[in-house]
Design a protein around this motif. Sequence first.
Motif, PDB file in Angstrom:
ATOM      1  N   PRO A 281       0.829  -1.211   0.000  1.00 16.50           N
ATOM      2  CA  PRO A 281       0.000   0.000   0.000  1.00 16.50           C
ATOM      3  C   PRO A 281       0.863   1.261   0.000  1.00 16.50           C
ATOM      4  CG  PRO A 281       0.076  -0.966   2.188  1.00 16.50           C
ATOM      5  CD  PRO A 281       0.763  -1.942   1.271  1.00 16.50           C
ATOM      6  N   LEU A 282       0.320   2.310  -0.589  1.00 19.47           N
ATOM      7  CA  LEU A 282       0.987   3.609  -0.585  1.00 19.47           C
ATOM      8  C   LEU A 282       0.437   4.456   0.555  1.00 19.47           C
ATOM      9  CD1 LEU A 282       0.889   4.393  -4.413  1.00 19.47           C
ATOM     10  CD2 LEU A 282       2.768   3.407  -3.092  1.00 19.47           C
ATOM     11  N   THR A 283       1.261   5.351   1.069  1.00 22.21           N
ATOM     12  CA  THR A 283       0.854   6.206   2.184  1.00 22.21           C
ATOM     13  C   THR A 283       1.373   7.619   1.961  1.00 22.21           C
ATOM     14  OG1 THR A 283       0.816   6.374   4.601  1.00 22.21           O
ATOM     15  CG2 THR A 283       2.901   5.739   3.601  1.00 22.21           C
ATOM     16  N   LEU A 284       0.714   8.572   2.579  1.00 27.32           N
ATOM     17  CA  LEU A 284       1.189   9.953   2.567  1.00 27.32           C
ATOM     18  C   LEU A 284       2.107  10.154   3.765  1.00 27.32           C
ATOM     19  CD1 LEU A 284       0.631  12.809   1.167  1.00 27.32           C
ATOM     20  CD2 LEU A 284      -0.836  13.229   3.156  1.00 27.32           C
ATOM     21  N   ILE A 285       3.202  10.870   3.574  1.00 29.09           N
ATOM     22  CA  ILE A 285       4.064  11.248   4.698  1.00 29.09           C
ATOM     23  C   ILE A 285       4.138  12.768   4.768  1.00 29.09           C
ATOM     24  CG2 ILE A 285       5.428   9.134   4.762  1.00 29.09           C
ATOM     25  CD1 ILE A 285       7.655  10.626   3.251  1.00 29.09           C
ATOM     26  N   VAL A 286       4.120  13.282   5.999  1.00 27.89           N
ATOM     27  CA  VAL A 286       4.144  14.732   6.242  1.00 27.89           C
ATOM     28  C   VAL A 286       5.128  15.015   7.361  1.00 27.89           C
ATOM     29  CG1 VAL A 286       1.730  14.936   5.516  1.00 27.89           C
ATOM     30  CG2 VAL A 286       2.272  14.646   7.940  1.00 27.89           C
TER      31      VAL A 286
ATOM     32  N   VAL B 232      10.151  20.476   3.630  1.00 33.17           N
ATOM     33  CA  VAL B 232      10.150  20.962   2.249  1.00 33.17           C
ATOM     34  C   VAL B 232       8.801  20.726   1.575  1.00 33.17           C
ATOM     35  CG1 VAL B 232      11.204  20.650  -0.029  1.00 33.17           C
ATOM     36  CG2 VAL B 232      12.632  20.659   2.024  1.00 33.17           C
ATOM     37  N   GLY B 233       8.125  19.638   1.922  1.00 33.80           N
ATOM     38  CA  GLY B 233       6.847  19.316   1.311  1.00 33.80           C
ATOM     39  C   GLY B 233       6.310  18.024   1.882  1.00 33.80           C
ATOM     40  N   ILE B 234       5.280  17.475   1.233  1.00 35.17           N
ATOM     41  CA  ILE B 234       4.736  16.177   1.612  1.00 35.17           C
ATOM     42  C   ILE B 234       4.993  15.210   0.469  1.00 35.17           C
ATOM     43  CG2 ILE B 234       2.995  17.259   3.078  1.00 35.17           C
ATOM     44  CD1 ILE B 234       0.923  16.712   0.919  1.00 35.17           C
ATOM     45  N   ALA B 235       4.776  13.907   0.699  1.00 35.90           N
ATOM     46  CA  ALA B 235       5.114  12.933  -0.335  1.00 35.90           C
ATOM     47  C   ALA B 235       4.227  11.697  -0.212  1.00 35.90           C
ATOM     48  CB  ALA B 235       6.587  12.525  -0.239  1.00 35.90           C
ATOM     49  N   ILE B 236       4.155  10.964  -1.313  1.00 34.49           N
ATOM     50  CA  ILE B 236       3.487   9.663  -1.336  1.00 34.49           C
ATOM     51  C   ILE B 236       4.553   8.613  -1.599  1.00 34.49           C
ATOM     52  CG2 ILE B 236       1.821   8.199  -2.526  1.00 34.49           C
ATOM     53  CD1 ILE B 236       0.262  10.757  -3.218  1.00 34.49           C
ATOM     54  N   VAL B 237       4.662   7.651  -0.689  1.00 36.60           N
ATOM     55  CA  VAL B 237       5.679   6.605  -0.794  1.00 36.60           C
ATOM     56  C   VAL B 237       5.061   5.270  -0.382  1.00 36.60           C
ATOM     57  CG1 VAL B 237       7.583   8.211  -0.317  1.00 36.60           C
ATOM     58  CG2 VAL B 237       6.495   6.957   1.570  1.00 36.60           C
ATOM     59  N   PRO B 238       5.695   4.162  -0.700  1.00 36.82           N
ATOM     60  CA  PRO B 238       5.214   2.876  -0.183  1.00 36.82           C
ATOM     61  C   PRO B 238       5.253   2.861   1.343  1.00 36.82           C
ATOM     62  CG  PRO B 238       6.769   2.544  -1.968  1.00 36.82           C
ATOM     63  CD  PRO B 238       6.831   3.993  -1.616  1.00 36.82           C
ATOM     64  N   ARG B 239       4.266   2.232   1.959  1.00 34.86           N
ATOM     65  CA  ARG B 239       4.212   2.195   3.419  1.00 34.86           C
ATOM     66  C   ARG B 239       5.449   1.543   4.011  1.00 34.86           C
ATOM     67  NH1 ARG B 239      -1.007  -0.544   5.800  1.00 34.86           N
ATOM     68  NH2 ARG B 239       0.146  -2.457   5.286  1.00 34.86           N
ATOM     69  N   VAL B 240       6.007   0.536   3.324  1.00 36.59           N
ATOM     70  CA  VAL B 240       7.190  -0.140   3.848  1.00 36.59           C
ATOM     71  C   VAL B 240       8.371   0.822   3.918  1.00 36.59           C
ATOM     72  CG1 VAL B 240       7.895  -1.005   1.566  1.00 36.59           C
ATOM     73  CG2 VAL B 240       8.659  -2.180   3.630  1.00 36.59           C
ATOM     74  N   ALA B 241       8.487   1.722   2.935  1.00 36.39           N
ATOM     75  CA  ALA B 241       9.577   2.698   2.949  1.00 36.39           C
ATOM     76  C   ALA B 241       9.346   3.745   4.039  1.00 36.39           C
ATOM     77  CB  ALA B 241       9.703   3.367   1.587  1.00 36.39           C
TER      78      ALA B 241
ATOM     79  N   VAL C 179       9.137  12.034  10.146  1.00 33.16           N
ATOM     80  CA  VAL C 179       7.905  12.219   9.391  1.00 33.16           C
ATOM     81  C   VAL C 179       6.779  11.413  10.038  1.00 33.16           C
ATOM     82  CG1 VAL C 179       9.157  12.620   7.248  1.00 33.16           C
ATOM     83  CG2 VAL C 179       8.384  10.309   7.802  1.00 33.16           C
ATOM     84  N   ARG C 180       5.546  11.800   9.720  1.00 35.03           N
ATOM     85  CA  ARG C 180       4.362  11.082  10.172  1.00 35.03           C
ATOM     86  C   ARG C 180       3.658  10.468   8.968  1.00 35.03           C
ATOM     87  NH1 ARG C 180       2.174  12.724  15.080  1.00 35.03           N
ATOM     88  NH2 ARG C 180       0.664  11.045  14.694  1.00 35.03           N
ATOM     89  N   ARG C 181       3.098   9.275   9.169  1.00 31.93           N
ATOM     90  CA  ARG C 181       2.345   8.609   8.106  1.00 31.93           C
ATOM     91  C   ARG C 181       0.859   8.914   8.221  1.00 31.93           C
ATOM     92  NH1 ARG C 181       3.392   2.538   8.722  1.00 31.93           N
ATOM     93  NH2 ARG C 181       4.074   3.071  10.823  1.00 31.93           N
ATOM     94  N   VAL C 182       0.233   9.171   7.081  1.00 28.02           N
ATOM     95  CA  VAL C 182      -1.211   9.384   7.013  1.00 28.02           C
ATOM     96  C   VAL C 182      -1.741   8.462   5.917  1.00 28.02           C
ATOM     97  CG1 VAL C 182      -3.076  11.042   6.656  1.00 28.02           C
ATOM     98  CG2 VAL C 182      -0.910  11.798   7.688  1.00 28.02           C
ATOM     99  N   ALA C 183      -2.702   7.613   6.232  1.00 28.85           N
ATOM    100  CA  ALA C 183      -3.211   6.635   5.271  1.00 28.85           C
ATOM    101  C   ALA C 183      -3.878   7.332   4.089  1.00 28.85           C
ATOM    102  CB  ALA C 183      -4.200   5.697   5.948  1.00 28.85           C
ATOM    103  N   LEU C 184      -3.671   6.799   2.888  1.00 30.83           N
ATOM    104  CA  LEU C 184      -4.366   7.262   1.695  1.00 30.83           C
ATOM    105  C   LEU C 184      -5.625   6.423   1.519  1.00 30.83           C
ATOM    106  CD1 LEU C 184      -1.607   7.864  -1.025  1.00 30.83           C
ATOM    107  CD2 LEU C 184      -3.205   9.549  -0.101  1.00 30.83           C
ATOM    108  N   ALA C 185      -6.771   7.082   1.443  1.00 33.06           N
ATOM    109  CA  ALA C 185      -8.039   6.370   1.343  1.00 33.06           C
ATOM    110  C   ALA C 185      -8.407   6.021  -0.097  1.00 33.06           C
ATOM    111  CB  ALA C 185      -9.154   7.212   1.963  1.00 33.06           C
ATOM    112  N   ASP C 186      -7.651   6.513  -1.071  1.00 30.66           N
ATOM    113  CA  ASP C 186      -7.942   6.199  -2.475  1.00 30.66           C
ATOM    114  C   ASP C 186      -7.765   4.706  -2.730  1.00 30.66           C
ATOM    115  OD1 ASP C 186      -7.921   9.093  -3.925  1.00 30.66           O
ATOM    116  OD2 ASP C 186      -6.456   9.012  -2.301  1.00 30.66           O
ATOM    117  N   GLY C 187      -8.677   4.119  -3.490  1.00 29.35           N
ATOM    118  CA  GLY C 187      -8.609   2.690  -3.763  1.00 29.35           C
ATOM    119  C   GLY C 187      -7.335   2.268  -4.457  1.00 29.35           C
ATOM    120  N   TRP C 188      -6.807   3.124  -5.344  1.00 28.67           N
ATOM    121  CA  TRP C 188      -5.618   2.760  -6.099  1.00 28.67           C
ATOM    122  C   TRP C 188      -4.370   2.675  -5.215  1.00 28.67           C
ATOM    123  CZ3 TRP C 188      -1.908   6.463  -5.651  1.00 28.67           C
ATOM    124  CH2 TRP C 188      -2.324   7.773  -5.383  1.00 28.67           C
ATOM    125  N   ALA C 189      -4.442   3.265  -4.001  1.00 25.64           N
ATOM    126  CA  ALA C 189      -3.283   3.236  -3.100  1.00 25.64           C
ATOM    127  C   ALA C 189      -3.174   1.916  -2.346  1.00 25.64           C
ATOM    128  CB  ALA C 189      -3.367   4.391  -2.112  1.00 25.64           C
TER     129      ALA C 189
END
Length: 323
Positions: A166-171, A237-246, A256-266
Amino acid sequence: MRFDLTDLRLFLNVHETGSITAGARRSHMTLASASERVRGMEDALGVPLLLREARGVEATPAGRTLAHHARLVLGQIDRMRGELDHYGLGLKGHVRVLCNTTALSEYLPAVLGAFLKDHPRISVDLEERLSHEIADALRAGACDIGVLADSADLHGLHARVFRHDPLTLIVPQGHPLAERAQVLLEEVAGHEFVGLVEGSALQEHIAHHARRSGRPLSYRVRLRSFDAVCRMVGQGVGIAIVPRVAAARYARAAGVRRVALADGWAARDLVLCVRDDLPAYAAELVEYALRDAPASPEASGRTGRAGAGGRGRTRSPTPQRPG
């Protein structure tokens, strides 16, 4: 008409790379020698095999026919070598693997390192591609094994779940989004992003879905590794979308903090795919790679078996792009 195996492999390399120069390099020969061999094949057949243009070459109908038969012949030779290798003759096997960004950076190095250590007579050619390109290459016989996102069209391929990815947002710590449990991409598209360099498979996947939402992303900086992306996010500097494992690997060090992406494609899986029967040594790599794969009933029911014989059901999801 007399073509040897070197001629066939050279022509296939030229066809796949779209360049005589690149094909010669992949075949470990000089450009002059490669050009002479290709001209010799054309002279023997009496028809052109390649259309030569300023930016490379393109196969003619005769060239595409030759490439098709070259794959069949070379594939059979590889299978023969693999089977004979089990009789202790010491023949070396070569496996061609295509994979997406996450598989290349997070999962395959450990798998291949352990496998190659245990199999000293086998070598692996590993290359990053977009997931839909990997599926196409497998169907065309241009590689032996593919590790790709399950969002690609897997029609005609034998697939098994390789890893949940799964992909996740990091902030950054203290960011307004840091306390959110989950977000949709369209909600955060207005923020400044940190991403991977253009052309990376994961970056193309994210950009595709951002365009579909009508909210293309703005990048302040693009980097070559997930580690660098996480550290740059941690510096604000910004936010990013990366694999949850990374994200899990680098979160503490990068701040950084992880925030779950609710989009189905993630919510995606990485799948290991093959097309047909594999040489014995390539089948060994498949079995080795799947030792730590998820073994849930859901996973095995959604995909086919990717073993040596290619048995089991094929998976044909609704085609999407890219991953």
